[in-house]
Design a protein around this motif. Sequence first.
Motif, PDB file in Angstrom:
ATOM      1  N   LEU A 105       0.827  -1.195   0.000  1.00  0.00           N
ATOM      2  CA  LEU A 105       0.000   0.000   0.000  1.00  0.00           C
ATOM      3  C   LEU A 105       0.868   1.255   0.000  1.00  0.00           C
ATOM      4  CD1 LEU A 105      -2.599  -1.204   2.656  1.00  0.00           C
ATOM      5  CD2 LEU A 105      -2.785  -1.321   0.159  1.00  0.00           C
ATOM      6  N   PRO A 106       0.758   2.108  -1.013  1.00  0.00           N
ATOM      7  CA  PRO A 106       1.670   3.250  -1.141  1.00  0.00           C
ATOM      8  C   PRO A 106       1.508   4.303  -0.061  1.00  0.00           C
ATOM      9  CG  PRO A 106      -0.068   3.364  -2.801  1.00  0.00           C
ATOM     10  CD  PRO A 106      -0.181   2.024  -2.146  1.00  0.00           C
ATOM     11  N   TRP A 107       0.353   4.356   0.596  1.00  0.00           N
ATOM     12  CA  TRP A 107       0.120   5.384   1.608  1.00  0.00           C
ATOM     13  C   TRP A 107       0.482   4.914   3.021  1.00  0.00           C
ATOM     14  CZ3 TRP A 107      -3.661   2.789  -1.084  1.00  0.00           C
ATOM     15  CH2 TRP A 107      -4.472   1.913  -0.344  1.00  0.00           C
ATOM     16  N   GLN A 108       1.014   3.691   3.132  1.00  0.00           N
ATOM     17  CA  GLN A 108       1.393   3.188   4.441  1.00  0.00           C
ATOM     18  C   GLN A 108       2.887   2.920   4.501  1.00  0.00           C
ATOM     19  OE1 GLN A 108      -1.055  -0.177   5.558  1.00  0.00           O
ATOM     20  NE2 GLN A 108      -2.638   1.192   6.346  1.00  0.00           N
ATOM     21  N   SER A 109       3.438   3.029   5.687  1.00  0.00           N
ATOM     22  CA  SER A 109       4.863   2.780   5.893  1.00  0.00           C
ATOM     23  C   SER A 109       5.160   1.293   5.771  1.00  0.00           C
ATOM     24  CB  SER A 109       5.285   3.270   7.279  1.00  0.00           C
ATOM     25  OG  SER A 109       4.676   2.463   8.281  1.00  0.00           O
ATOM     26  N   VAL A 110       6.457   0.966   5.750  1.00  0.00           N
ATOM     27  CA  VAL A 110       6.873  -0.437   5.709  1.00  0.00           C
ATOM     28  C   VAL A 110       6.283  -1.192   6.892  1.00  0.00           C
ATOM     29  CG1 VAL A 110       8.866  -1.978   5.929  1.00  0.00           C
ATOM     30  CG2 VAL A 110       8.973  -0.006   4.391  1.00  0.00           C
ATOM     31  N   LEU A 111       6.389  -0.612   8.081  1.00  0.00           N
ATOM     32  CA  LEU A 111       5.870  -1.270   9.280  1.00  0.00           C
ATOM     33  C   LEU A 111       4.371  -1.513   9.167  1.00  0.00           C
ATOM     34  CD1 LEU A 111       6.362  -2.305  12.164  1.00  0.00           C
ATOM     35  CD2 LEU A 111       5.918   0.034  12.982  1.00  0.00           C
ATOM     36  N   GLU A 112       3.637  -0.515   8.725  1.00  0.00           N
ATOM     37  CA  GLU A 112       2.187  -0.657   8.616  1.00  0.00           C
ATOM     38  C   GLU A 112       1.787  -1.665   7.549  1.00  0.00           C
ATOM     39  OE1 GLU A 112       1.618   3.438   7.892  1.00  0.00           O
ATOM     40  OE2 GLU A 112       0.959   3.888   9.937  1.00  0.00           O
ATOM     41  N   ASN A 113       2.541  -1.714   6.446  1.00  0.00           N
ATOM     42  CA  ASN A 113       2.256  -2.686   5.395  1.00  0.00           C
ATOM     43  C   ASN A 113       2.441  -4.111   5.902  1.00  0.00           C
ATOM     44  OD1 ASN A 113       1.618  -2.036   2.414  1.00  0.00           O
ATOM     45  ND2 ASN A 113       2.963  -0.347   3.005  1.00  0.00           N
ATOM     46  N   VAL A 114       3.529  -4.367   6.605  1.00  0.00           N
ATOM     47  CA  VAL A 114       3.818  -5.724   7.073  1.00  0.00           C
ATOM     48  C   VAL A 114       2.858  -6.133   8.182  1.00  0.00           C
ATOM     49  CG1 VAL A 114       5.581  -7.231   8.084  1.00  0.00           C
ATOM     50  CG2 VAL A 114       6.227  -5.534   6.370  1.00  0.00           C
ATOM     51  N   ALA A 115       2.447  -5.169   9.009  1.00  0.00           N
ATOM     52  CA  ALA A 115       1.534  -5.478  10.119  1.00  0.00           C
ATOM     53  C   ALA A 115       0.083  -5.576   9.671  1.00  0.00           C
ATOM     54  CB  ALA A 115       1.662  -4.411  11.208  1.00  0.00           C
ATOM     55  N   ALA A 116      -0.209  -5.194   8.417  1.00  0.00           N
ATOM     56  CA  ALA A 116      -1.598  -5.111   7.964  1.00  0.00           C
ATOM     57  C   ALA A 116      -2.330  -6.455   8.045  1.00  0.00           C
ATOM     58  CB  ALA A 116      -1.650  -4.579   6.536  1.00  0.00           C
ATOM     59  N   GLY A 117      -1.663  -7.530   7.644  1.00  0.00           N
ATOM     60  CA  GLY A 117      -2.304  -8.848   7.667  1.00  0.00           C
ATOM     61  C   GLY A 117      -2.735  -9.260   9.063  1.00  0.00           C
TER      62      GLY A 117
END
Length: 290
Positions: A105-117
């Motif tokens: 997701l381009p609007w989220q940080s690396v941390l937020e992308n990985v934690a999304a699931g």
Amino acid sequence: MTTVSESRTNGRAAATSAAIEMTAATKRFRTPDGSSYTALKNLDLRVERGEFCAIVGPTGCGKSTALTLAAGMEKASEGSVRVFGKEVQGITPKAGFMFQTDAILPWQSVLENVAAGPRYRGVAKATAYRDARDWIRRVGLAGFESNFPHQLSGGMRKRVALAQNLINEPELLLMDEPFSALDVQTRAKMSTELLNLWEQSKPAVVFVTHDLEEAIALADKVVVLTAGPAASIKATFTIDLPRPRVVQEIRFDKKFNEIYQNIWEALREEVDIAYAQTTRSVAPDGKEAE
């Protein structure tokens, strides 16, 4: 009524079933002009638990379609598709999917992308972020937790995509040419990283690629599909190269070259057929020119 004995028997059967069992699987699509196109026909594919299977074949032979059938993103027109012993009826649970174009997701940080699931599955925020930081470290991105996708290189984005999938502890990982957009050196490095991470939890992997060298370097077995339409399995080859492997080095192994030649003999004819199909001259009336 199910007895305790029957329940135990069913549990053992589920545990010993293959990760993927496709039996006479056929997939047809409706074309814009209303006709039907058969992508796969009578496909028989078995991938064991913990097995790394690579699928190769000419362009348009239905490699990606095979993945979408296993993922439950498409339903077989005929035949059977079973994952971990259960007929696929919808999106396959316990499966991860890496696309050719990363889905971060381009609007989220690396941390937020990985934690999304984990967050989507209801994991507490603190736990999801802790696990995400651990996976970011495992894929070699420690220190980039606050970066956004546009601030990352192509290889780094693929590392994020890997962490996104593996944090969910999939038992099946479906990969559709995930490294094809990378340069040769980064692609080899990412392939080795993938093997190192796969060795930790050993999910079943189905890896689609056009690169035969990549397929051999990664897989336990390589499946060759025939040219489309109505593609099926032409041959299956066991890759008995030792593990652990370093992709940048295994290509220099003498046995690697022998395996490559054997598989290429099966693949070359299908590539020629597919190429001939796309280069036929067509007359103005729509008929094939002589």
